[in-house]
Design a protein around this motif. Structure first.
Motif, PDB file in Angstrom:
ATOM      1  N   LYS A  74     -12.248 -10.371  -5.601  1.00 20.16           N
ATOM      2  CA  LYS A  74     -11.888  -9.655  -4.379  1.00 20.16           C
ATOM      3  C   LYS A  74     -11.774  -8.149  -4.636  1.00 20.16           C
ATOM      4  N   TRP A  75     -12.244  -7.374  -3.646  1.00 18.71           N
ATOM      5  CA  TRP A  75     -12.172  -5.913  -3.686  1.00 18.71           C
ATOM      6  C   TRP A  75     -11.652  -5.416  -2.336  1.00 18.71           C
ATOM      7  N   ALA A  76     -10.831  -4.382  -2.376  1.00 13.07           N
ATOM      8  CA  ALA A  76     -10.442  -3.680  -1.153  1.00 13.07           C
ATOM      9  C   ALA A  76     -11.497  -2.611  -0.902  1.00 13.07           C
ATOM     10  N   THR A  77     -12.078  -2.583   0.297  1.00 21.66           N
ATOM     11  CA  THR A  77     -13.224  -1.715   0.542  1.00 21.66           C
ATOM     12  C   THR A  77     -13.073  -0.919   1.833  1.00 21.66           C
ATOM     13  N   VAL A  78     -13.803   0.197   1.868  1.00 21.22           N
ATOM     14  CA  VAL A  78     -13.950   0.999   3.083  1.00 21.22           C
ATOM     15  C   VAL A  78     -15.429   1.318   3.233  1.00 21.22           C
ATOM     16  N   TYR A  99      -3.800   2.153   1.054  1.00 22.33           N
ATOM     17  CA  TYR A  99      -3.629   0.692   1.080  1.00 22.33           C
ATOM     18  C   TYR A  99      -2.874   0.191  -0.141  1.00 22.33           C
ATOM     19  N   ILE A 100      -3.235   0.646  -1.347  1.00 21.83           N
ATOM     20  CA  ILE A 100      -2.585   0.123  -2.559  1.00 21.83           C
ATOM     21  C   ILE A 100      -1.196   0.696  -2.778  1.00 21.83           C
ATOM     22  N   THR A 101      -0.864   1.788  -2.067  1.00 25.81           N
ATOM     23  CA  THR A 101       0.478   2.374  -2.238  1.00 25.81           C
ATOM     24  C   THR A 101       1.433   1.961  -1.125  1.00 25.81           C
ATOM     25  N   GLY A 102       1.067   0.916  -0.365  1.00 22.93           N
ATOM     26  CA  GLY A 102       2.022   0.351   0.589  1.00 22.93           C
ATOM     27  C   GLY A 102       1.577   0.277   2.034  1.00 22.93           C
ATOM     28  N   ALA A 103       0.463   0.900   2.383  1.00 23.94           N
ATOM     29  CA  ALA A 103      -0.019   0.855   3.770  1.00 23.94           C
ATOM     30  C   ALA A 103      -0.797  -0.434   3.993  1.00 23.94           C
ATOM     31  N   ASN A 104      -0.084  -1.556   3.941  1.00 26.25           N
ATOM     32  CA  ASN A 104      -0.659  -2.882   4.185  1.00 26.25           C
ATOM     33  C   ASN A 104       0.377  -3.727   4.908  1.00 26.25           C
ATOM     34  N   GLU A 105       0.003  -4.914   5.322  1.00 27.91           N
ATOM     35  CA  GLU A 105       0.874  -5.734   6.174  1.00 27.91           C
ATOM     36  C   GLU A 105       2.216  -6.075   5.532  1.00 27.91           C
ATOM     37  N   THR A 106       2.250  -6.219   4.230  1.00 29.96           N
ATOM     38  CA  THR A 106       3.495  -6.597   3.553  1.00 29.96           C
ATOM     39  C   THR A 106       4.207  -5.415   2.902  1.00 29.96           C
ATOM     40  N   PHE A 137     -11.951  -0.728  -4.395  1.00 29.42           N
ATOM     41  CA  PHE A 137     -10.964  -0.817  -5.471  1.00 29.42           C
ATOM     42  C   PHE A 137     -10.864  -2.299  -5.847  1.00 29.42           C
ATOM     43  N   TYR A 138     -10.962  -2.597  -7.119  1.00 26.24           N
ATOM     44  CA  TYR A 138     -10.786  -3.968  -7.596  1.00 26.24           C
ATOM     45  C   TYR A 138      -9.339  -4.406  -7.374  1.00 26.24           C
ATOM     46  N   VAL A 139      -9.163  -5.555  -6.739  1.00 28.09           N
ATOM     47  CA  VAL A 139      -7.813  -6.098  -6.535  1.00 28.09           C
ATOM     48  C   VAL A 139      -7.285  -6.603  -7.873  1.00 28.09           C
ATOM     49  N   PRO A 140      -6.097  -6.142  -8.304  1.00 24.86           N
ATOM     50  CA  PRO A 140      -5.560  -6.558  -9.612  1.00 24.86           C
ATOM     51  C   PRO A 140      -5.580  -8.073  -9.773  1.00 24.86           C
ATOM     52  N   SER A 141      -5.779  -8.520 -11.000  1.00 24.17           N
ATOM     53  CA  SER A 141      -5.932  -9.952 -11.274  1.00 24.17           C
ATOM     54  C   SER A 141      -4.731 -10.769 -10.817  1.00 24.17           C
ATOM     55  N   ASN A 142      -3.531 -10.190 -10.877  1.00 18.14           N
ATOM     56  CA  ASN A 142      -2.335 -10.943 -10.481  1.00 18.14           C
ATOM     57  C   ASN A 142      -2.209 -11.093  -8.964  1.00 18.14           C
ATOM     58  N   LEU A 143      -3.081 -10.400  -8.201  1.00 20.02           N
ATOM     59  CA  LEU A 143      -3.037 -10.489  -6.740  1.00 20.02           C
ATOM     60  C   LEU A 143      -4.326 -11.064  -6.155  1.00 20.02           C
ATOM     61  N   ASP A 145      -5.229 -14.093  -5.845  1.00 20.29           N
ATOM     62  CA  ASP A 145      -4.963 -15.279  -5.024  1.00 20.29           C
ATOM     63  C   ASP A 145      -3.972 -15.012  -3.903  1.00 20.29           C
ATOM     64  N   SER A 146      -3.364 -13.829  -3.900  1.00 17.31           N
ATOM     65  CA  SER A 146      -2.377 -13.502  -2.852  1.00 17.31           C
ATOM     66  C   SER A 146      -2.524 -12.027  -2.469  1.00 17.31           C
ATOM     67  N   THR A 147      -3.721 -11.657  -2.079  1.00 20.88           N
ATOM     68  CA  THR A 147      -4.028 -10.262  -1.775  1.00 20.88           C
ATOM     69  C   THR A 147      -3.381  -9.844  -0.457  1.00 20.88           C
ATOM     70  N   PRO A 148      -2.590  -8.764  -0.457  1.00 21.23           N
ATOM     71  CA  PRO A 148      -1.984  -8.286   0.787  1.00 21.23           C
ATOM     72  C   PRO A 148      -3.053  -7.925   1.824  1.00 21.23           C
ATOM     73  N   SER A 149      -2.836  -8.292   3.075  1.00 15.91           N
ATOM     74  CA  SER A 149      -3.792  -7.986   4.138  1.00 15.91           C
ATOM     75  C   SER A 149      -3.635  -6.537   4.586  1.00 15.91           C
ATOM     76  N   PRO A 150      -4.743  -5.849   4.826  1.00 13.11           N
ATOM     77  CA  PRO A 150      -4.657  -4.493   5.394  1.00 13.11           C
ATOM     78  C   PRO A 150      -4.081  -4.556   6.812  1.00 13.11           C
ATOM     79  N   LYS A 151      -3.524  -3.458   7.281  1.00  4.65           N
ATOM     80  CA  LYS A 151      -3.044  -3.399   8.652  1.00  4.65           C
ATOM     81  C   LYS A 151      -4.219  -3.470   9.619  1.00  4.65           C
ATOM     82  N   VAL A 152      -3.941  -3.960  10.820  1.00  4.63           N
ATOM     83  CA  VAL A 152      -4.991  -4.185  11.797  1.00  4.63           C
ATOM     84  C   VAL A 152      -5.746  -2.901  12.127  1.00  4.63           C
ATOM     85  N   ASP A 153      -5.039  -1.772  12.200  1.00  5.36           N
ATOM     86  CA  ASP A 153      -5.675  -0.514  12.586  1.00  5.36           C
ATOM     87  C   ASP A 153      -6.303   0.229  11.407  1.00  5.36           C
TER      88      ASP A 153
END
Length: 231
Positions: A74-78, A99-106, A137-143, A145-153
């Motif tokens: 999994k990768w976070a992409t734009v 996104y990786i510094t906290g601008a995500n759903e969780t 950005f490559y999603v860290p290996s520890n996440l 299976d539980s990758t935080p979802s980006p915000k809808v907007d």
């Protein structure tokens, strides 16, 4: 009677052994201080500057390129497309960094990883070449299976890159658009003699940067093509 010939042979034998032992010790000391100068197969980099690297396995190693297998991850992409490469890159990076510094759903904070990997395709529109770039950005290996979802907007999307065989060229310096294009063409030329040349995708390529802007020496960049799949 004392055998002079035997004595000479013994002295020569001991002298030879001393020289050989001395050379061996010198080689060991040199290797310990400066590293071995013997050719070894390059190992995949798993950490760079303390950051986790996207995984791959090495299939082949050649003077101008490597052949690698990248597993599905999994990768976070734009995704953006325009004429202005530098501006687009900066905007994409900042959205991913948010996104990786906290601008995500969780509100989760994630570690930065490397490389910053961009899938590049081009198309012609009204006489102009439009570049479509999907920075990831490559999603860290520890996440994984539980990758935080980006915000809808947000423009950030989580994509699963499929397993792929990649033909990778590495180069240094601060890479500008001309550098990427030149290195891409050099890689294509290096691949011309391969038996699987016709099975390589050339209308798309990837660009990978591994180092922060404030790193001046020992910089690492990569450009690669991928092998066609059966799909």
């Amino acid at each position: 009677m004392f055998n002079v010939s035997y004595l000479n042979k013994a002295v020569v034998s001991r002298g030879t052994k001393y020289i050989q032992d001395s050379k061996a010790h010198q080689k060991m000391a040199f290797s310990w201080m400066f590293g071995s100068n013997e050719a070894t197969e390059p190992a995949p980099e798993t950490k760079r500057g303390g950051l986790e690297c996207a995984p791959y396995s090495l299939l082949e190693s050649h003077p101008g390129y490597q052949v690698r297998n990248y597993p599905s991850r999994k990768w976070a992409t734009v995704l953006h497309e325009s004429l202005d490469h530098e501006t687009r890159n900066n905007r994409s990076f900042m959205k991913l960094f948010g996104y990786i510094t906290g601008a995500n759903e969780t509100g989760s904070k994630m570690s930065m990883t490397v490389p910053v990997s961009t899938k590049v395709t081009t198309k012609e529109e009204e006489g102009a070449v439009i570049m479509k770039e999907e920075m990831g950005f490559y999603v860290p290996s520890n996440l994984q299976d539980s990758t935080p979802s980006p915000k809808v907007d947000q423009e950030v999307k989580i994509v699963t890159r499929p397993e792929m065989v990649a033909y990778v060229r590495q180069f240094g310096g601060f890479a500008k658009e001309n550098d990427w294009q030149e290195q891409k063409e050099t890689l294509k030329k290096d691949l011309e003699g391969r038996e699987d040349f016709s099975h390589i995708v050339f209308d798309m390529h990837y660009r990978q940067g591994f180092d922060a802007p404030y790193k001046f020496w020992g910089r690492k960049n990569e450009v690669f093509f991928i092998k066609k799949t059966d799909e």
